[in-house]
Scaffold this active site. Structure first.
Site, PDB file in Angstrom:
ATOM      1  N   ASN A   1     -10.993  -7.096   6.589  1.00 47.55           N
ATOM      2  CA  ASN A   1     -11.517  -6.363   5.436  1.00 47.55           C
ATOM      3  C   ASN A   1     -10.540  -6.515   4.276  1.00 47.55           C
ATOM      4  OD1 ASN A   1     -13.075  -4.713   3.819  1.00 47.55           O
ATOM      5  ND2 ASN A   1     -12.221  -2.818   4.623  1.00 47.55           N
TER       6      ASN A   1
ATOM      7  N   ARG B   1       3.027  -1.200  11.546  1.00 43.11           N
ATOM      8  CA  ARG B   1       2.455  -0.239  12.508  1.00 43.11           C
ATOM      9  C   ARG B   1       3.396   0.873  12.971  1.00 43.11           C
ATOM     10  NH1 ARG B   1      -2.403  -1.394  10.811  1.00 43.11           N
ATOM     11  NH2 ARG B   1      -3.382  -3.252  11.723  1.00 43.11           N
TER      12      ARG B   1
ATOM     13  N   HIS C   1      -3.431  -5.972  15.913  1.00 44.56           N
ATOM     14  CA  HIS C   1      -4.221  -5.065  16.754  1.00 44.56           C
ATOM     15  C   HIS C   1      -4.095  -5.518  18.200  1.00 44.56           C
ATOM     16  CE1 HIS C   1      -6.137  -2.804  13.546  1.00 44.56           C
ATOM     17  NE2 HIS C   1      -6.537  -3.918  12.956  1.00 44.56           N
TER      18      HIS C   1
ATOM     19  N   HIS D   1      -5.493  -8.503  -1.729  1.00 44.25           N
ATOM     20  CA  HIS D   1      -6.414  -9.391  -1.001  1.00 44.25           C
ATOM     21  C   HIS D   1      -7.765  -9.676  -1.711  1.00 44.25           C
ATOM     22  CE1 HIS D   1      -7.848  -5.437   0.154  1.00 44.25           C
ATOM     23  NE2 HIS D   1      -6.958  -5.278   1.130  1.00 44.25           N
TER      24      HIS D   1
ATOM     25  N   ASP E   1      -1.228  -9.988   4.551  1.00 40.99           N
ATOM     26  CA  ASP E   1      -2.015  -8.878   5.098  1.00 40.99           C
ATOM     27  C   ASP E   1      -1.962  -8.904   6.630  1.00 40.99           C
ATOM     28  OD1 ASP E   1      -3.531  -6.602   5.271  1.00 40.99           O
ATOM     29  OD2 ASP E   1      -5.402  -7.501   4.568  1.00 40.99           O
TER      30      ASP E   1
END
Length: 429
Positions: free
Chosen positions: A285, A71, A316, A239, A312
């Site tokens: 996702n 991030r 958040h 993924h 992955d």
């Protein structure tokens, strides 16, 4: 002269086909020697360094996560290089391939330089930047791959978005061959997935949440395999989540296509049943799929179709997750839970220990071209020491990640890292 001695642990090193009791000597950040346990006299290193007693523990090469999101720059309220790498070493990861969808995205050397410089000062683990495939991740024109390679990227990916333009993907794969760096492909036909938020199936029907069909992934896996076959380029499928996707990769490998693939611990562990209660922590996702898909992913691990387990890791904040399901961002954290989730496959006898460690060390090192992923004499001393019988409960208040978006909170886990060593230095435990 200062040494580090890891004494009497069970060394599991798939690259060298080693599984047994060994003493490991580390000097100047590298593996100096690997000796059968007991061959090194106890006073050989007396007053010369530190001794770690690893009796009853597993000693493995430091794990390499070839797909995570740190991030920084741009979304430091979710994670930073400092907090993300601290979480990584707590989970046994010593090297992280940091995806390019930062703000700004990593599509030029200045962003790559920022990441590497920040990691050199604040990183607890090795940070390996991934550059974008297209400028601004807009899918319209290729980045200067040569500039990014020279700056230090280890792969190219528009992860989070698919490269929808087939001509651009073809050219990217051609360049990947020339630069000998993989294209990590997020396989999703967004025309098919549309506004979907979970897997299209029974659960989407009963919850009323809009589904994403498996075909949104598989048609793009098929396209990218065809383009890799055409170009001879280096394709890595991120993924994988579908049974048919695994089969397409298996068939492509049998034909000699230069393709590798990864799966996440959460796709190996959970199905779309996890979203029945509208838990946004389980919104990812590609989405969690059905039991048939989960079984196919495990089978793909067992037979070698899938090369790598990658987290992955996608942190958040509550701003993105504590909202109604349709509006929530996709992604979950995974660096600190990955090992235990992977070991559950071992304890259920779905994969053998050497093969499992291979997916976490040797194979990602090979794909990314790293002189890591093994405890070979002369290699960088990246090491994880594991207590396979340690039991613990996932408590988000005790995790090192800056975010807490995990559906595994409250789960009882088995197997935990007790020490992590990066470049010869103990950084955790």
């Amino acid at each position: 002269m200062s040494f580090l001695l890891i004494k009497g642990g069970r060394l599991i090193d798939p690259l060298q086909a080693v599984d047994g009791l060994y003493d490991i000597v580390v000097e100047k950040g590298r593996v100096k020697d690997v000796l059968k346990a007991g061959m090194l006299a106890g006073n050989d290193l007396k007053n010369k360094g530190k001794v770690i007693d690893a009796e009853g523990l597993w000693v493995i090469p430091g794990m390499i996560d070839m797909h995570c999101h740190l991030r920084e720059p741009g979304e430091e309220y979710k994670e930073t290089i400092k907090t993300g790498t601290t979480a990584a070493v707590a989970g046994g990861y010593t090297s992280l391939a940091a995806m390019a969808n930062t703000i700004p995205v990593n599509d030029n050397a200045s962003v790559t330089d920022f990441i590497l410089n920040k990691a050199s000062v604040e990183g607890a683990a090795n940070v390996l930047p991934v550059g974008t495939v297209t400028r601004g991740m807009k899918g319209e024109s290729l980045v200067d791959m040569g500039e990014l390679k020279d700056a230090g990227v280890v792969a190219f990916s528009d992860d989070g978005r698919a490269v929808m333009n087939s001509e651009i993907m073809r050219r990217a794969l051609e360049y990947s061959k020339a630069f000998d760096l993989p294209i990590i492909s997020h396989c999703e036909d967004t025309n098919l997935s549309g506004a979907g938020v979970i897997h299209e199936g029974y659960v989407s029907a009963v919850t009323g949440l809009k589904g994403m069909p498996s075909e949104s992934e598989t048609v793009m896996i098929g396209r990218d395999i065809a383009l890799a076959e055409l170009t001879g380029g280096r394709l890595h499928i991120a993924h994988v989540s579908t049974a048919y996707g695994v089969e397409l990769i298996r068939e492509a490998k049998a034909r000699g296509v230069n393709v590798t693939a990864e799966v996440t611990p959460h796709h190996l562990t959970l199905t779309d049943d996890a979203v029945r209660g509208f838990d946004t922590a389980a919104k990812v996702n590609p989405p969690l799929r059905g039991e048939k898909d989960r079984e196919a992913l495990i089978n793909g691990l067992e037979d070698g179709t899938i090369d790598v387990i990658a987290t992955d890791h996608a942190p958040h904040s509550l701003v993105e997750k504590d909202v109604e399901f349709d509006a929530a961002s996709s992604g979950m954290i995974g660096l600190e839970t990955s090992l235990s989730l992977c070991l559950s496959l071992l304890f259920k006898k779905r994969i053998n220990l050497s093969a499992l460690i291979e997916k976490l060390t040797k194979n990602p090192a090979r794909i990314l071209g790293l002189e890591r992923g093994a405890l070979k004499k002369g290699f960088k001393a990246d090491i994880a020491i594991i207590d396979p019988n340690a039991e613990w409960v996932v408590d988000t208040s005790k995790l090192y990640s800056k975010s807490a978006n995990t559906p595994f909170r409250g789960w009882k886990m088995r197997g935990r890292v007790v020490k992590t060593i990066v470049n010869g230095k103990v950084v955790y435990g």
